[in-house]
Design a protein around this motif. Structure first.
Motif, PDB file in Angstrom:
ATOM      1  N   LEU A  98       0.837  -1.204   0.000  1.00 47.46           N
ATOM      2  CA  LEU A  98       0.000   0.000   0.000  1.00 47.46           C
ATOM      3  C   LEU A  98       0.871   1.254   0.000  1.00 47.46           C
ATOM      4  CD1 LEU A  98      -3.072   0.640   0.110  1.00 47.46           C
ATOM      5  CD2 LEU A  98      -2.778   1.012   2.558  1.00 47.46           C
ATOM      6  N   GLN A  99       1.978   1.176   0.730  1.00 42.25           N
ATOM      7  CA  GLN A  99       2.903   2.313   0.802  1.00 42.25           C
ATOM      8  C   GLN A  99       3.474   2.643  -0.581  1.00 42.25           C
ATOM      9  OE1 GLN A  99       3.862   4.355   3.143  1.00 42.25           O
ATOM     10  NE2 GLN A  99       5.881   5.112   2.597  1.00 42.25           N
ATOM     11  N   ALA A 100       3.915   1.616  -1.319  1.00 41.98           N
ATOM     12  CA  ALA A 100       4.481   1.839  -2.661  1.00 41.98           C
ATOM     13  C   ALA A 100       3.417   2.418  -3.602  1.00 41.98           C
ATOM     14  CB  ALA A 100       5.039   0.533  -3.219  1.00 41.98           C
ATOM     15  N   TRP A 101       2.185   1.934  -3.475  1.00 38.42           N
ATOM     16  CA  TRP A 101       1.077   2.427  -4.295  1.00 38.42           C
ATOM     17  C   TRP A 101       0.822   3.918  -4.017  1.00 38.42           C
ATOM     18  CZ3 TRP A 101      -2.288   3.157  -7.902  1.00 38.42           C
ATOM     19  CH2 TRP A 101      -3.574   3.635  -7.663  1.00 38.42           C
ATOM     20  N   ILE A 102       0.791   4.297  -2.748  1.00 35.01           N
ATOM     21  CA  ILE A 102       0.568   5.699  -2.388  1.00 35.01           C
ATOM     22  C   ILE A 102       1.723   6.567  -2.898  1.00 35.01           C
ATOM     23  CG2 ILE A 102       0.520   7.275  -0.391  1.00 35.01           C
ATOM     24  CD1 ILE A 102      -1.270   5.113   0.989  1.00 35.01           C
ATOM     25  N   CYS A 103       2.939   6.045  -2.789  1.00 31.84           N
ATOM     26  CA  CYS A 103       4.112   6.758  -3.324  1.00 31.84           C
ATOM     27  C   CYS A 103       3.999   6.929  -4.841  1.00 31.84           C
ATOM     28  CB  CYS A 103       5.402   6.018  -2.994  1.00 31.84           C
ATOM     29  SG  CYS A 103       5.887   6.095  -1.269  1.00 31.84           S
ATOM     30  N   TYR A 104       3.526   5.888  -5.525  1.00 33.51           N
ATOM     31  CA  TYR A 104       3.379   5.965  -6.986  1.00 33.51           C
ATOM     32  C   TYR A 104       2.373   7.050  -7.376  1.00 33.51           C
ATOM     33  CZ  TYR A 104       2.103   5.008 -11.780  1.00 33.51           C
ATOM     34  OH  TYR A 104       1.840   5.172 -13.122  1.00 33.51           O
ATOM     35  N   VAL A 105       1.224   7.075  -6.686  1.00 33.24           N
ATOM     36  CA  VAL A 105       0.209   8.091  -6.997  1.00 33.24           C
ATOM     37  C   VAL A 105       0.776   9.492  -6.740  1.00 33.24           C
ATOM     38  CG1 VAL A 105      -2.087   8.985  -6.436  1.00 33.24           C
ATOM     39  CG2 VAL A 105      -1.709   6.522  -6.476  1.00 33.24           C
ATOM     40  N   THR A 106       1.474   9.648  -5.621  1.00 34.20           N
ATOM     41  CA  THR A 106       2.095  10.943  -5.294  1.00 34.20           C
ATOM     42  C   THR A 106       3.074  11.345  -6.392  1.00 34.20           C
ATOM     43  OG1 THR A 106       1.920  10.407  -2.941  1.00 34.20           O
ATOM     44  CG2 THR A 106       3.446  12.182  -3.531  1.00 34.20           C
ATOM     45  N   PHE A 107       3.850  10.371  -6.869  1.00 33.36           N
ATOM     46  CA  PHE A 107       4.869  10.623  -7.892  1.00 33.36           C
ATOM     47  C   PHE A 107       4.241  11.018  -9.228  1.00 33.36           C
ATOM     48  CE2 PHE A 107       7.975   8.724 -11.055  1.00 33.36           C
ATOM     49  CZ  PHE A 107       8.913   9.727 -10.931  1.00 33.36           C
TER      50      PHE A 107
END
Length: 222
Positions: A98-107
């Motif tokens: 979930l953390q990587a997914w949230i980072c991807y959306v932020t990016f």
């Protein structure tokens, strides 16, 4: 801060060799493997949400430097290819971390915010960004505070320009958010507050009224 301050991008989390590579890419992009640089930036952005907020600025600087120096867009092409690859695998990414997914959306939202073609956001990113935000508006995501927080932060940052690119999809997204706010079971009180705040923020033409600011921020800090 002067120029040196601006150039001190948040790259301390990288090892010395990678920092050197990134510093060269920022100033002298023709002397480095720009595809490798794009992959390093995306990989780090998926691991580190603080860096993913900074990455748009770094990418913008490298793209400008490459265009000025050699009139090419190797870095931009590599970056967009990698973003597209991660976008295709987004459900798998969300399931895995979930953390990587949230980072991807932020990016990707950060890249949308910074990258311009003729002073306009890149059309190629409009639908992928919308798709990510729609995913954050699904019932299972609305039950997770981290995803609601990410969604609201991105809409604060790029909602207005995204709506200008495609207002119909923004209407559909906010229809989901209103339904989520009114009908969804299992929403935390913070998620409800965040959703109500972003619904009112858009209704006020993407501006925060003084009264709303006082109300929401006193609620969040209480």
């Amino acid at each position: 801060m002067g120029e040196t301050g601006k150039e001190e991008y948040k790259i301390q989390s990288f090892d010395g060799e990678t920092q050197k590579l990134l510093k060269t890419a920022l100033k002298d992009p023709s002397n480095v493997d720009l595809e490798k640089v794009a992959n390093i930036i995306v990989d780090q952005s998926l691991k580190d949400c603080v860096f993913s907020k900074e990455a748009g600025r770094i990418c913008y600087t490298i793209i400008q430097a490459e265009s000025k120096q050699v009139g090419q867009s190797v870095f931009r092409r590599s970056l967009l290819n990698r973003l597209q690859q991660e976008y295709k695998d987004r459900e798998e990414l969300r399931t895995r971390s979930l953390q990587a997914w949230i980072c991807y959306v932020t990016f990707i939202c950060n890249i949308f915010d910074y990258l311009r073609v003729n002073n306009m956001p890149m059309m190629a990113l409009v639908n992928p960004v919308y798709d990510c935000l729609f995913r954050l508006a699904q019932p299972d995501s609305l039950r997770k505070e981290e995803e609601v927080d990410c969604l609201v932060l991105q809409l604060h940052r790029i909602g207005e320009q995204l709506e200008k690119m495609n207002s119909q999809r923004m209407d559909e997204l906010f229809s989901l958010l209103r339904d989520g706010f009114l009908l969804q079971e299992g929403l935390s009180s913070l998620s409800q507050l965040l959703l109500l705040e972003i619904i009112e923020f858009r209704a006020a033409d993407w501006k925060m009224t003084d009264a709303a600011q006082k109300y929401y921020y006193s609620e969040v800090t209480d």
